[in-house]
Design an enzyme around this catalytic site. Structure first.
Site, PDB file in Angstrom:
ATOM      1  N   VAL A  16      26.937  14.027 -56.662  1.00 18.89           N
ATOM      2  CA  VAL A  16      26.118  14.003 -55.545  1.00 18.89           C
ATOM      3  C   VAL A  16      24.929  13.177 -55.687  1.00 18.89           C
ATOM      4  CG1 VAL A  16      24.398  15.492 -54.472  1.00 18.89           C
ATOM      5  CG2 VAL A  16      26.678  16.612 -55.362  1.00 18.89           C
ATOM      6  N   ARG A  47      22.255  11.618 -68.523  1.00 24.88           N
ATOM      7  CA  ARG A  47      22.687  11.976 -69.949  1.00 24.88           C
ATOM      8  C   ARG A  47      23.232  10.806 -70.409  1.00 24.88           C
ATOM      9  NH1 ARG A  47      25.676  17.411 -69.800  1.00 24.88           N
ATOM     10  NH2 ARG A  47      26.681  16.407 -67.984  1.00 24.88           N
ATOM     11  N   GLY A 188      41.873  18.575 -56.578  1.00 21.47           N
ATOM     12  CA  GLY A 188      40.300  18.523 -56.997  1.00 21.47           C
ATOM     13  C   GLY A 188      39.398  19.406 -56.160  1.00 21.47           C
ATOM     14  N   GLU A 191      37.653  23.437 -60.174  1.00 20.46           N
ATOM     15  CA  GLU A 191      37.322  22.753 -61.592  1.00 20.46           C
ATOM     16  C   GLU A 191      38.381  23.226 -62.716  1.00 20.46           C
ATOM     17  OE1 GLU A 191      34.716  20.802 -61.893  1.00 20.46           O
ATOM     18  OE2 GLU A 191      33.489  21.149 -60.185  1.00 20.46           O
ATOM     19  N   LYS A 206      24.481  32.031 -53.902  1.00 21.37           N
ATOM     20  CA  LYS A 206      23.928  31.516 -52.416  1.00 21.37           C
ATOM     21  C   LYS A 206      23.793  32.830 -51.701  1.00 21.37           C
ATOM     22  CE  LYS A 206      27.313  27.724 -52.689  1.00 21.37           C
ATOM     23  NZ  LYS A 206      28.532  27.070 -52.594  1.00 21.37           N
ATOM     24  N   GLY A 305      31.220  18.585 -52.140  1.00 20.81           N
ATOM     25  CA  GLY A 305      31.364  17.504 -51.907  1.00 20.81           C
ATOM     26  C   GLY A 305      30.390  16.499 -51.967  1.00 20.81           C
TER      27      GLY A 305
END
Length: 429
Positions: A16, A47, A188, A191, A206, A305
């Protein structure tokens, strides 16, 4: 147009974050025209600084996210790292040091949204998070702004693309759960560890956010009943089809009939094929809103996405930057109603119960007696038997979760009941 740019700090540059940075660069002129001032990417906290990030000046990359958000010249911090920490500390520090915040962090907002809103209010800054729920679908802003003058009674939605892909595949092909999950992983959509999706944790976060906004009441993640979809079988889909239904993992937020309480829950449910949510296929999301004045509304689109989520982030960024220029802030937390959040035991719905029973006279009468003794009214019964064993499917009228639980416990004690094959709620009547 103001020539001095508004400076943006980006926390996270994964799927993202990298898309946010790309759009900020490629659409820079359009964004400047819409905002009234140029926006400048002033720093990117990551990171792994050695990773090549196409289109991003390496000089902007840093591992010191704390120092970045505390810079006095940052106007907006965009947080897309996810998780509780260090995101919570970084967002709080950003607000304290004068930056407004745009976040996609559903888990953090569901757990600590009240505290973050309080910090934003204390420091006169914005906290926007359209991307935290349903990806690119405009949902949070319509709920808290477009429907601000209305009374929302119910929010019913598919808010996780992974689970919808799996259930849709099971429905359309007859595949089992594991087979459908394997395909979702290969494509995809899932996960390597799909627990957050398939066990309903993602959808529950949510649901907490949606319920809080819809009902002007603080609803935390712990208030949301959660049930995953890993036990849904091909047999459940066959039963659903016999009823003219399909199965979806739903986030359901409801106001009680007397208006004094709300509930928020996530679980698999059968819904009629005539309901708009039944036609939501693949990895798409959709949310069905019911209100007094507007009636029934449905919001539909890609729910995850890089590009869809970045679209929601950029929409918030434009709004926050406009507020920054005008010296105002947008809507903050609205929790004035302070309604009671009721437990799952008080939720009333229909149920589909599949029992394995002995195939002999009197079984149906025994089962019906148990339902009657617990005050649960039966709508339909279907029984099929062979070689001394039978399957008994009972669909109830509306009953509370607590009364149904008592019914099932009593059914298990009957000598003629070999087992409870499945229990599923029926929604969207």
């Amino acid at each position: 147009m103001r020539t001095r740019p508004l400076k943006v700090a980006l926390l996270g540059c994964g799927v993202v974050g990298s898309e946010v940075a790309r759009i900020m660069t490629t659409h820079a002129d359009d964004l400047a025209a819409r905002i009234g001032a140029p926006v400048e990417l002033a720093g990117v906290a990551v990171r792994r600084p050695s990773k090549v990030r196409e289109g991003i000046d390496p000089a902007l990359v840093t591992t010191d996210a704390t120092a970045l958000v505390k810079r006095g010249d940052i106007d907006v911090v965009v947080e897309v790292i996810g998780g509780i920490e260090p995101a919570r500390t970084l967002i709080t520090a950003a607000l304290e040091h004068g930056a407004s915040v745009v976040s996609a962090n559903k888990a953090l907002l569901a757990q600590d949204g009240a505290a973050l809103h309080a910090a934003a209010g204390e420091h006169g800054r914005d906290l926007y998070y359209e991307a935290a729920v349903a990806g690119a679908i405009p949902l949070i802003r319509p709920l808290r702004e477009s429907l601000a003058g209305d009374k929302v009674n119910r929010v019913l939605g598919i808010v996780n693309g992974t689970t919808n892909f799996i259930l849709d595949k099971m429905d359309s092909t007859g595949a089992g759960y594991q087979e459908a999950l394997d395909e979702a992983t290969a494509l995809g959509y899932a996960e390597a560890d799909p627990t957050a999706d398939v066990e309903g944790f993602d959808a529950a976060a949510k649901a907490a956010i949606l319920a809080g906004i819809a009902f002007h009441t603080r609803v935390r993640l712990d208030d949301v009943y959660r049930e995953g979809m890993t036990e849904v079988t091909a047999a459940d889909f066959r039963s659903a089809k016999e009823m003219g239904c399909t199965i979806k993992l739903l986030a359901i937020c409801e106001r009680s009939a007397d208006g004094t309480s709300v509930t928020a829950r996530v679980h698999p449910a059968m819904i009629p094929l005539t309901h708009p949510l039944a036609s939501v296929r693949g990895a798409y999301n959709a949310v069905f809103v019911e209100s007094d004045a507007a009636g029934q509304l449905m919001f539909y689109g890609p729910g995850a996405g890089g590009s869809p989520t970045a679209s929601a982030v950029l929409g918030d960024l434009v709004a926050v930057c406009r507020n920054r220029l005008s010296g105002t802030t947008g809507p903050g937390e609205s929790a004035y109603a302070d309604l009671t959040v009721s437990p799952m035991g008080q939720v009333v719905t229909r149920y589909h119960i599949s029992l394995d029973v002995a195939d002999k006279p009197g079984v149906l009468a025994q089962v019906a007696t148990v339902f009657a003794e617990h005050g649960v009214s039966i709508d339909t019964v279907r029984q099929q038997g062979k070689d001394g064993e039978a399957s008994l499917v009972v669909v109830t009228h509306r009953a509370s979760d607590a009364s149904l639980s008592g019914t099932v416990e009593a059914l298990r004690k009957l000598d003629t009941v070999r087992g409870v094959a499945s229990i599923m709620r029926v929604e969207g009547e």
